[in-house]
Design a protein around this motif. Structure first.
Motif, PDB file in Angstrom:
ATOM      1  N   ILE A 142       0.834  -1.206   0.000  1.00 58.52           N
ATOM      2  CA  ILE A 142       0.000   0.000   0.000  1.00 58.52           C
ATOM      3  C   ILE A 142       0.868   1.256   0.000  1.00 58.52           C
ATOM      4  O   ILE A 142       0.544   2.242  -0.653  1.00 58.52           O
ATOM      5  N   GLN A 143       2.007   1.204   0.676  1.00 57.40           N
ATOM      6  CA  GLN A 143       2.912   2.350   0.677  1.00 57.40           C
ATOM      7  C   GLN A 143       3.502   2.604  -0.706  1.00 57.40           C
ATOM      8  O   GLN A 143       3.753   3.756  -1.077  1.00 57.40           O
ATOM      9  N   MET A 146       0.309   4.041  -2.965  1.00 55.33           N
ATOM     10  CA  MET A 146      -0.303   5.327  -2.620  1.00 55.33           C
ATOM     11  C   MET A 146       0.173   6.517  -3.463  1.00 55.33           C
ATOM     12  O   MET A 146      -0.659   7.324  -3.873  1.00 55.33           O
ATOM     13  N   SER A 151      -7.210   5.795  -5.871  1.00 53.43           N
ATOM     14  CA  SER A 151      -7.796   5.206  -4.671  1.00 53.43           C
ATOM     15  C   SER A 151      -7.328   3.764  -4.570  1.00 53.43           C
ATOM     16  O   SER A 151      -6.947   3.149  -5.560  1.00 53.43           O
ATOM     17  N   ILE A 152      -7.361   3.252  -3.331  1.00 52.26           N
ATOM     18  CA  ILE A 152      -6.946   1.866  -3.101  1.00 52.26           C
ATOM     19  C   ILE A 152      -7.990   1.200  -2.219  1.00 52.26           C
ATOM     20  O   ILE A 152      -8.402   1.755  -1.193  1.00 52.26           O
ATOM     21  N   TYR A 164      -7.835   3.952   0.925  1.00 52.17           N
ATOM     22  CA  TYR A 164      -7.179   5.219   0.629  1.00 52.17           C
ATOM     23  C   TYR A 164      -7.851   5.895  -0.556  1.00 52.17           C
ATOM     24  O   TYR A 164      -8.233   5.237  -1.513  1.00 52.17           O
ATOM     25  N   LYS A 165      -7.984   7.211  -0.458  1.00 56.71           N
ATOM     26  CA  LYS A 165      -8.475   8.002  -1.574  1.00 56.71           C
ATOM     27  C   LYS A 165      -7.712   9.310  -1.592  1.00 56.71           C
ATOM     28  O   LYS A 165      -7.642  10.009  -0.578  1.00 56.71           O
ATOM     29  N   ARG A 166      -7.098   9.598  -2.728  1.00 60.82           N
ATOM     30  CA  ARG A 166      -6.319  10.824  -2.852  1.00 60.82           C
ATOM     31  C   ARG A 166      -7.240  12.025  -2.752  1.00 60.82           C
ATOM     32  O   ARG A 166      -8.336  12.040  -3.317  1.00 60.82           O
TER      33      ARG A 166
END
Length: 167
Positions: A142-143, A146, A151-152, A164-166
């Protein structure tokens, strides 16, 4: 009848599957208890002789985790001496079990992946593995994703958990 449409296949969703990078035979562990008297006692002269006579070529081009499967109390130099013999043939040597060396493998592999495929796209970090991918590797992945992904999510397209969402 209405035609069934696969919306997932038509979306810009990208799947990042850690199983694609699973090490298989490249990652192994080496149990040093095989060179201990009755698996527990290190007799220095015998230990050194066994290491000297061992065929180290079986570890050629491998990532090797050195560990002891027994509860033997060993001097710190024992693992280092084994590493001295492994170093000329192995790609990488650590003091640790199979899971630990697998994490090291993934650290190296994930640092070489071209993440441009995931640039500004929604990504699913595939979470249902058939192989034993260590939990720590998902944190590494994930790192790496990102900075690139829009988005993840974690899991499968049908039941993904947003991570995650930017902004």
């Amino acid at each position: 009848m209405d035609e069934i449409i696969n919306k997932v296949a038509q979306s810009s969703l990208e799947v990042f599957d850690l199983e694609d990078y699973f090490p298989d035979e490249h990652v192994v562990q080496l149990d040093i208890s095989q060179w201990l008297f009755e698996g527990f006692l290190l007799k220095e002269k015998d230990f050194r002789e066994q290491l000297k006579n061992f065929d180290w070529t079986i570890y050629k081009d491998k990532y090797v985790g050195i560990y002891c499967s027994t509860e033997a109390v060993l001097p710190a130099w024992a693992f280092s001496l084994v590493a001295v013999y492994l170093n000329p043939v192995a790609l990488k040597v650590i003091n640790g079990n199979l899971e630990a060396i697998t994490i090291v493998w993934y650290e190296d592999i994930l640092s070489k992946v071209d993440y441009s495929t995931y640039k500004d796209k929604p990504v699913i970090l595939k979470g249902c593995s058939k192989k034993q991918v260590p939990q720590e590797v998902y944190t590494l992945a994930i790192q790496k994703l990102m900075p690139h992904a829009k988005s993840i999510m974690f899991g499968e397209a049908c039941s993904a958990v947003p991570l995650y969402k930017r902004k």
